[in-house]
Design a protein around this motif. Structure first.
Motif, PDB file in Angstrom:
ATOM      1  N   GLN A 135      69.525  55.277  68.638  1.00  0.00           N
ATOM      2  CA  GLN A 135      68.882  56.095  67.595  1.00  0.00           C
ATOM      3  C   GLN A 135      67.363  55.943  67.644  1.00  0.00           C
ATOM      4  O   GLN A 135      66.636  56.890  67.337  1.00  0.00           O
ATOM      5  N   PHE A 136      66.873  54.776  68.062  1.00  0.00           N
ATOM      6  CA  PHE A 136      65.427  54.539  68.076  1.00  0.00           C
ATOM      7  C   PHE A 136      64.769  55.271  69.256  1.00  0.00           C
ATOM      8  O   PHE A 136      63.725  55.890  69.119  1.00  0.00           O
ATOM      9  N   GLU A 137      65.416  55.162  70.415  1.00  0.00           N
ATOM     10  CA  GLU A 137      64.877  55.855  71.572  1.00  0.00           C
ATOM     11  C   GLU A 137      64.923  57.366  71.347  1.00  0.00           C
ATOM     12  O   GLU A 137      64.007  58.095  71.722  1.00  0.00           O
ATOM     13  N   GLN A 138      65.992  57.795  70.699  1.00  0.00           N
ATOM     14  CA  GLN A 138      66.152  59.227  70.398  1.00  0.00           C
ATOM     15  C   GLN A 138      65.009  59.716  69.502  1.00  0.00           C
ATOM     16  O   GLN A 138      64.471  60.809  69.701  1.00  0.00           O
ATOM     17  N   LEU A 139      64.624  58.881  68.525  1.00  0.00           N
ATOM     18  CA  LEU A 139      63.525  59.271  67.637  1.00  0.00           C
ATOM     19  C   LEU A 139      62.225  59.383  68.438  1.00  0.00           C
ATOM     20  O   LEU A 139      61.439  60.315  68.236  1.00  0.00           O
ATOM     21  N   THR A 140      62.029  58.456  69.371  1.00  0.00           N
ATOM     22  CA  THR A 140      60.832  58.539  70.216  1.00  0.00           C
ATOM     23  C   THR A 140      60.839  59.842  71.007  1.00  0.00           C
ATOM     24  O   THR A 140      59.823  60.526  71.109  1.00  0.00           O
TER      25      THR A 140
END
Ligand code: ADP
Length: 386
Positions: free
Chosen positions: A290-295
């Protein structure tokens, strides 16, 4: 075209969600600026620029905006007026503070679901004792749930009440501020689906997770992915979650919390317009977390795959009862020897009872195997005074 990796991202809030966003994104060489009131917050050591200030302080928010190309937030309790003013001036904020404004008020949130045909339990907005009594009668259920419209979090500002009791004695009304009263849902499971949506409107969902709550703290303590539900229920949960985010015209990461009722119906409880505790397992368990996706969304890169690589169980590491101060994780050596156990500590300098200090993700070949390991891990660890 500007090199997307040169964009400076400003984060409102310096907690663990911001920290994991930065950790997952350092491999992109991304530049992060962080605003938080706490000089020893989890994000500080990793930020390019750290600004100390409250998330309600418009001057500080404008300062953060001035040194950033776009803004995001890792917590809902921020000054939306300042963000709306910035958005008006053309500053890009992901997700839009207009969504935050709706989500910050549980009453507006429920009205939004109703207007957009999103399945959710019946509700009434109340302020006076008479309105309470009227709403309880109209709901007509033995039990109901009262939620303060604003400023609740992690179960605070939520009370499960007996209709009879309040009807007989209005002095038992637990909140004096404006509230939303809703029908109590007899639920089989609590589910969460993380949804990612980019500027183009491309939308993807992660497999549902099943949450278990600590009855005292009302924090998620145990999380399983995939949820043990039927394929049909899984499809439905993901479809509803994506519809919620589309209805908001949301860009960013959203956690859609839902109830699976005893009758098999799926009802939306609430939405968090940010990365979420119920998506921490995605760091190790999914192709793109989810964090990489937000980036990727912030930098306008294509969305990553949400596919689950292995079944996962996640345990929140909460500060132990009975002490505050410096700490160590007892059992760390033992659990480090187990395959597929990933410890995350958030860099908080002090442990406090029930404070979120970290989490552990446990992968297995099957859910049953991951569960078995999680039980072992759970029995071995606790925070102790250092
Ligand atoms: P918060 O925003 O503080 O997390 P929630 O609205 O998620 O508050 O409520 C906290 C918990 O209370 C939920 O996770 C669920 O366990 C329970 N709860 C909330 N609403 C209902 C409801 N309508 N019926 C039954 N249980 C509920």
């Amino acid at each position: 075209m500007q090199n997307p990796l040169k964009k400076r991202i400003g984060i409102l809030g310096g907690g663990q969600l911001g920290r994991m966003l930065m950790m997952e994104s350092t491999r992109y060489n991304v530049h992060f600026n962080v605003l938080d009131k706490d000089d020893s917050c989890p994000c500080k050591p990793m930020a390019d620029v750290f600004l100390q200030g409250g998330l309600d302080d418009d001057k500080k928010i404008f300062e953060l905006a001035a040194i950033s190309d776009l803004l995001t937030f890792e917590i809902e309790h921020v000054n939306t007026d300042a963000l709306l003013a910035l958005e008006e001036k053309g500053v890009e904020i992901i997700p839009s503070p207009k969504i935050l404004q709706i989500v910050q008020d549980k009453g507006l949130q429920k009205q939004f679901y109703k207007k957009n045909n999103i399945p959710s339990s019946d509700f009434f907005l109340v302020e006076t004792a008479n309105e309470w009594l009227d709403a309880i009668n109209k709901l007509g259920t033995f039990k109901f749930v009262a939620k303060t419209r604003k400023d609740g979090y992690d179960g605070k500002g939520v009370a499960i009440l007996q209709a009879e009791e309040i009807l007989n004695d209005i002095s038992k009304i637990p909140f004096s501020q404006p509230c939303m009263l809703e029908a109590f849902v007899e639920c089989e499971k609590e589910l969460s689906v993380i949804v990612a949506r980019n500027r183009m409107g491309n939308t993807v969902s992660y497999p549902s997770v099943e949450m278990e709550f600590d009855p005292d703290a009302n924090l998620v303590t145990y999380l399983t992915c995939p949820a043990k539900i039927t394929a049909e229920q899984e499809l439905k949960a993901e479809e509803i979650a994506m519809n919620v985010v589309k209805a908001f015209n949301g860009v960013g990461i959203f956690a859609v919390e839902m109830f699976l009722t005893k009758e098999g119906q799926i009802l939306v409880n609430e939405v968090a317009p940010r990365t979420h505790n119920s998506g921490h397992h995605t760091i190790e368990a999914c192709y793109s977390s989810q964090f990489e996706q937000l980036t990727r969304i912030l930098l306008d890169l294509p969305l990553g795959s949400t596919r689950l690589i292995k079944p996962a169980v996640m345990i929140n590491l909460l500060g132990a009862d009975g002490f505050s101060g410096s700490y160590r994780l007892k059992g760390l050596e033992e659990i480090s020897a187990i395959e597929g156990v990933y410890v995350h500590l958030y860099g908080k300098s002090e442990s406090k009872p029930m404070r979120k200090m970290g989490h552990i993700t446990i992968l297995g070949e099957t859910i049953a195997e991951a569960h078995k390991k999680a039980e072992l891990v759970n029995s071995l660890i606790c925070f102790v005074k250092d």
